[in-house]
Write an enzyme that holds these catalytic residues in place. Structure first.
Site, PDB file in Angstrom:
ATOM      1  N   CYS A  47       5.593   1.824   1.319  1.00  0.00           N
ATOM      2  CA  CYS A  47       6.618   0.827   1.643  1.00  0.00           C
ATOM      3  C   CYS A  47       7.866   1.502   2.217  1.00  0.00           C
ATOM      4  CB  CYS A  47       6.925  -0.047   0.437  1.00  0.00           C
ATOM      5  SG  CYS A  47       7.801  -1.580   0.879  1.00  0.00           S
ATOM      6  N   HIS A  85       2.096  -2.045  -1.671  1.00  0.00           N
ATOM      7  CA  HIS A  85       2.182  -1.563  -3.042  1.00  0.00           C
ATOM      8  C   HIS A  85       0.834  -1.795  -3.724  1.00  0.00           C
ATOM      9  CE1 HIS A  85       6.499  -0.935  -2.944  1.00  0.00           C
ATOM     10  NE2 HIS A  85       6.663  -2.148  -2.433  1.00  0.00           N
TER      11      HIS A  85
END
Length: 520
Positions: free
Chosen positions: A356, A445
């Site tokens: 991310c 994630h």
């Protein structure tokens, strides 16, 4: 059984989240339909519900303990700290504003109504709702606008148990002081105490337990022993302070459908199986560090946090995790010399993984007029990626297959929109990312929680490092369930579960004494 219970704590990290999860697990195993609830959470680790709402990671873990799907009503207010002492205010799973401490106050009245509506909704659909407080219920400077502790308990007529962490010391003073700082109406809801993280023979505590019961007129409902290896979904910096030193997990969690890993090509070291060392850069605004939980239960993998270049030197893999403030943490990396250390690793073909915000930092450029207002800044230039921040946050669970045909699941929580540019040596990574040499990145994630993908990636890392390491057939989902069961066992074995049932059915007993400040 029909009712609720608030688990408060003498301080942050006293054990509220874990105890709430344990009570949820115990009740669920008893056949009670139970839900968790936290009115207001402040955390950088968050989760995404099935319908794309963002809630605190701890409440998602507690929902898993209860055996129910997490939903926005379980954590209606989430504050995600960022830079410049501002936090992103997330209400019912959606970001609504960036606020500082003073700017948050005008929202409180409207949020209080939302909180109570959510709690009423859950109590109407579940047999029991186990509420987790926030920080301490005795924050007297905040009591007038409190919506998470005694303000919630009084509005919803919830019995309260207060947990104190004896491992930090001073637990009896903390318990007594918490009660003495509450007014009479709040004290009337406090039903008892729980001592958490005790090491040793609980009989040694008996004199103190009897005295705190005499001083407060309230029973100790249990002494929970200190237990290693519970790692479940750390929530904030206090949890990270207790992050263990780098020690490999000793026991495999067998995955029933595991197949031999064809990617495992360990170097020969006379049959000796070596430890694979992983360094996770502890960014100042690190978020969703739970991405590494799957590595922490992988046998033979040692995970540690790092803040200095020398701490990366012997790592076989360096992970650059998510961040709440990408540009600010990029600047921090440069000031600390970590940016140069990552570039050196890339040049030496030593593995680096960005997740991310970490993926965005590894890219060529970041255009940010949303999060930091910095405009366009250069990234580390290790991946051919351009990130442009958008005011609309991307939220959702994802499912796909990677280039090798392995199924992947994960979730996204980000403002950055990524464009992958042409590069002669680039290759797909995971479901959405890119890889150049030993450097890889993904916006998802939870990607390392996919067992087959994780095994293959660790095998690649071991090969690059020349390590004699073969990934175990670890099933992360089963490992998580076993740890949730361990929490339920702690509650069943060490708490007065009969008293908990009575509190849920009948509320706080009437006639509990008022303890004025200075009483003894």
């Amino acid at each position: 059984m029909s009712g609720g219970l608030l688990v408060a704590g003498t301080a942050s990290d006293a054990g509220k989240s874990v105890l709430t999860a344990g009570i949820c697990r115990w009740l669920a195993r008893e056949g009670v339909r139970v839900a968790p609830f936290k009115a207001q959470n402040m955390a950088l680790n968050s989760a995404v519900t099935a319908d794309g709402a963002e809630i605190g990671r701890a409440q998602a873990m507690q929902a898993a303990a209860a055996g129910v799907e997490p939903e926005a009503a379980m954590n209606p207010v989430l504050l995600k700290p960022g830079g410049q002492r501002h936090s992103q205010l997330v209400v019912l799973g959606r970001p609504v504003a960036e606020v500082d401490a003073l700017g948050y106050r005008p929202y409180k009245e409207r949020l209080a109504a939302i909180v109570l509506e959510c709690l009423d909704d859950l109590r109407g659909r579940f047999d029991a709702v186990i509420c987790e407080g926030a920080g301490s219920p005795a924050e007297i400077n905040l009591r007038s606008t409190d919506i998470a502790n005694m303000g919630l308990a009084r509005a919803a007529n919830l019995p309260v148990i207060v947990v104190g962490d004896i491992d930090k010391g001073g637990v009896f003073a903390a318990l007594f002081g918490t009660l003495a700082l509450l007014d009479a109406a709040d004290q009337a809801l406090v039903a008892g105490w729980v001592i958490n993280r005790f090491r040793g023979d609980a009989r040694l505590l008996e004199p103190g337990l009897r005295q705190i019961e005499r001083l407060t007129g309230r029973p100790v409902h249990g002494v929970v022993p200190w237990k290693a290896g519970l790692w479940l979904d750390v929530e904030d910096s206090l949890d990270l302070a207790a992050f263990p030193d780098a020690e490999p997990c000793p026991d495999a969690e067998p995955c029933p459908d595991a197949e031999p890993c064809p990617e495992a090509r360990p170097a020969s070291h006379g049959g000796r199986r070596e430890v694979l060392r992983v360094a996770v850069i502890r960014l100042p605004r690190l978020s969703n560090v739970t991405d590494i939980d799957a590595l922490r239960v992988e046998p033979g993998v040692a995970v540690r946090l790092a803040t200095r270049p020398d701490e990366l030197a012997d790592a076989d893999l360096v992970i650059l995790p998510g961040t709440r403030s990408t540009v600010e943490d990029l600047r921090w990396l440069r000031r600390r010399g970590l940016a140069a250390a990552l570039a050196e690793r890339a040049a030496a073909a030593r593995p680096v993984l960005g997740i991310c915000g970490g993926y965005q930092i590894l890219g060529r450029r970041i255009r940010d007029d949303v999060e930091s207002g910095a405009g366009e800044v250069d990234g580390l230039g290790l991946l051919p990626v351009i990130t442009t921040f958008d005011p609309v946050k991307l939220l959702g669970r994802r499912a796909a297959t990677d280039a090798a045909g392995r199924p992947l699941t994960g979730y996204e929580i980000r403002h950055g929109r990524l464009t992958v540019e042409e590069h002669p040596d680039s290759a797909p990574f995971a479901a959405d990312g890119v890889r150049v040499g030993a450097v890889a990145g993904t916006s998802w994630h939870g990607v390392l929680e996919n067992d087959a993908f994780r095994r293959a990636y660790l095998a690649d890392v071991a090969t690059a490092a020349g390590r004699s390491f073969v990934p175990a057939f670890t099933c992360f989902a089963d490992a998580r369930q076993r740890r949730l069961d361990a929490l339920g066992d702690l509650v069943a074995d060490h708490l007065d579960t009969g008293a908990l049932r009575r509190l849920l059915a009948e509320g706080t007993p009437a006639g509990l004494p008022f303890v004025p400040p200075g009483a003894s």
